[in-house]
Design an enzyme around this catalytic site. Structure first.
Site, short mmCIF file in Angstrom:
data_model
loop_
_atom_site.label_atom_id
_atom_site.label_comp_id
_atom_site.label_asym_id
_atom_site.label_seq_id
_atom_site.Cartn_x
_atom_site.Cartn_y
_atom_site.Cartn_z
N TYR A 141 -12.95 -23.42 -32.19
CA TYR A 141 -13.44 -24.65 -31.36
C TYR A 141 -14.41 -25.59 -32.17
CZ TYR A 141 -17.20 -26.49 -28.31
OH TYR A 141 -18.06 -27.30 -27.85
N LYS A 180 -17.71 -22.85 -14.92
CA LYS A 180 -17.54 -22.40 -16.50
C LYS A 180 -17.14 -20.98 -16.61
CE LYS A 180 -18.97 -24.76 -19.95
NZ LYS A 180 -19.91 -25.27 -21.11
N1 LIG Z 1 -22.10 -27.14 -22.53
C1 LIG Z 1 -22.75 -26.74 -23.76
O1 LIG Z 1 -23.64 -26.15 -23.95
C2 LIG Z 1 -21.97 -27.85 -24.91
C3 LIG Z 1 -22.57 -27.28 -26.03
C4 LIG Z 1 -21.77 -28.00 -27.30
C5 LIG Z 1 -20.90 -29.03 -26.98
N2 LIG Z 1 -20.61 -29.24 -25.76
C6 LIG Z 1 -19.66 -30.20 -25.57
O2 LIG Z 1 -19.80 -31.12 -24.42
C7 LIG Z 1 -18.67 -31.68 -23.62
C8 LIG Z 1 -18.72 -31.20 -22.13
O3 LIG Z 1 -18.84 -29.59 -22.24
P1 LIG Z 1 -19.09 -28.97 -20.79
O4 LIG Z 1 -20.09 -27.97 -21.09
O5 LIG Z 1 -19.35 -30.10 -19.86
O6 LIG Z 1 -17.64 -28.30 -20.35
P2 LIG Z 1 -16.86 -28.29 -19.46
O7 LIG Z 1 -15.51 -27.41 -19.62
O8 LIG Z 1 -17.47 -28.13 -17.92
O9 LIG Z 1 -16.16 -29.59 -19.38
C9 LIG Z 1 -14.92 -30.17 -19.93
C10 LIG Z 1 -14.13 -31.07 -19.25
O10 LIG Z 1 -13.08 -31.47 -20.07
C11 LIG Z 1 -11.82 -31.45 -19.18
N3 LIG Z 1 -10.83 -31.45 -20.37
C12 LIG Z 1 -10.55 -30.59 -21.31
N4 LIG Z 1 -9.74 -31.06 -22.11
C13 LIG Z 1 -9.21 -32.37 -21.62
C14 LIG Z 1 -8.08 -32.88 -22.07
N5 LIG Z 1 -7.54 -32.90 -23.22
N6 LIG Z 1 -7.95 -34.05 -21.39
C15 LIG Z 1 -8.42 -34.24 -20.12
N7 LIG Z 1 -9.46 -33.62 -19.83
C16 LIG Z 1 -9.92 -32.39 -20.45
C17 LIG Z 1 -11.96 -30.12 -18.60
O11 LIG Z 1 -11.17 -30.11 -17.44
C18 LIG Z 1 -13.61 -30.42 -18.24
O12 LIG Z 1 -13.79 -30.98 -17.07
C19 LIG Z 1 -17.43 -31.20 -24.53
O13 LIG Z 1 -16.82 -31.76 -25.44
C20 LIG Z 1 -18.00 -29.70 -25.22
O14 LIG Z 1 -17.47 -29.38 -26.21
C21 LIG Z 1 -21.40 -28.65 -24.72
#
Ligand SMILES: NC(=O)c1ccc[n+]([C@@H]2O[C@H](COP(=O)([O-])OP(=O)(O)OC[C@H]3O[C@@H](n4cnc5c(N)ncnc54)[C@H](O)[C@@H]3O)[C@@H](O)[C@H]2O)c1
Length: 308
Positions: A141, A180
């Site tokens: 990841y 999640k």
């Molecule tokens: N939440 C955290 O602590 C955290 C920390 C570091 C980075 N991030 C980054 O922030 C972003 C949001 O994360 P989150 O916590 O909201 O996670 P999440 O899993 O709730 O949201 C990700 C969303 O992307 C959608 N998705 C995934 N792959 C896809 C694709 N190929 N096409 C279309 N839709 C797709 C999923 O259905 C989901 O709705 C991500 O890029 C994640 O890597 C989050």
């Protein structure tokens, strides 16, 4: 200020909070969410009045949807977010090709781009995480997120009249993360155990520190990034690392419980003992200053009714 804004991953945790805040701040703007719902949930978008395209960003035909239309801004948050998904092809393909698809299509179109990178790119190095550090991804990841940063850097070199800004989110917590499951923040996972009357389970001795950041601060930072004067990659955290014991003390306070932690052995050989966002560059370039402490963040989360 914005006429048309595209938000990928808008049905997810951070994406839905961002989408709903953008709708509030820019009621005149047309919003389009792209999400394939692999981990997101429609319930996160209650009250949303914009458009939604259910599609995989890595393969969507962007010309079909956006050809002939001006898009001012793209927030790219869609990503596989389960760091325990070790399918290397899926993680790298879906995450990297989604970003490449967007970069290729929006090059030369005056569109600004902001994307979610991750603090996971720093790996297991203890101490303050500075943006100039060499990435050391410890899982696939994190490796895929390093590739997003690399693609963005090369694209910025080639597209000097446009801006692309990456944000290395640290440990985000807050409303609309319950979908999640095991990948959700420790706040909601521990709160669930405590609401069941169980002792919250954490790794010995609970003194490991993480930069936990409230989602409202992350949304603010992400919206500020859209107005950056130049391309770049920045940390997005609280800047103040706190312990897992601190979380439990605060959850006991808001839940009105008195459940001491139950300490378990840590099975992970590679485990980050400390994460901490150095926010110097973020504050200088984006004027981002986190508003929430761990205490006020947990208070706000609890008051929202989503901490269950
Ligand atoms: N939440 C955290 O602590 C955290 C920390 C570091 C980075 N991030 C980054 O922030 C972003 C949001 O994360 P989150 O916590 O909201 O996670 P999440 O899993 O709730 O949201 C990700 C969303 O992307 C959608 N998705 C995934 N792959 C896809 C694709 N190929 N096409 C279309 N839709 C797709 C999923 O259905 C989901 O709705 C991500 O890029 C994640 O890597 C989050």
């Amino acid at each position: 200020m914005y006429k048309h804004v595209v938000i990928t991953g808008g049905a997810g945790f951070v994406g839905s909070n961002l989408t709903l805040e953008m709708a509030k701040r820019y009621p005149e703007a047309q919003l389009t969410v792209i999400d394939d719902f692999r981990s997101g949930d429609f319930k996160n978008l209650e009250g949303y009045k914009g458009d939604i395209i259910a599609a995989d960003v890595s393969s969507i035909n962007l010309k079909h949807y956006f050809g002939g239309k001006k898009v001012d801004l793209v927030f790219h948050l869609a990503s596989i977010t389960d760091t325990t998904d070790h399918n290397q092809f899926r993680q790298v393909h879906d995450n990297v090709e989604s970003w490449r698809n967007l970069l290729d299509y929006f090059a030369g179109r005056k569109t600004r781009l902001v994307y979610a990178s991750s603090a996971a790119t720093y790996g297991i190095a203890a101490g303050i995480n500075r943006i100039e550090q060499t990435p050391k991804p410890a899982n696939v990841y994190a490796f895929s997120k390093v590739q997003l940063d690399n693609l963005a850097r090369a694209w910025a070199e080639e597209n000097k009249t446009q801006t692309v800004v990456g944000l290395k989110y640290f440990n985000v917590y807050g409303p609309r993360e319950s979908h999640k499951g095991a990948a959700a923040s420790m706040m909601i996972q521990l709160a669930r155990q405590m609401r069941r009357g169980e002792h919250p389970r954490i790794f010995k001795d609970g003194e490991q520190k993480r930069d936990f950041v409230y989602v409202k601060d992350i949304v603010t930072c992400t919206i500020l990034a859209a107005r950056a004067r130049a391309s770049g990659v920045y940390n997005a955290g609280s800047g103040v690392p706190r312990t897992f014991n601190d979380i439990i003390a605060n959850l006991n306070r808001v839940l009105k419980t008195d459940l001491p932690p139950f300490y378990i052995d840590n099975p992970h050989v590679h485990y980050q003992p400390h994460t901490e966002a150095d926010l110097t560059a973020t504050t200088a370039a984006l004027r981002y200053k986190p508003k929430y402490t761990l205490e006020t963040g947990i208070d706000d989360y609890f008051a929202s009714g989503f901490l269950e």
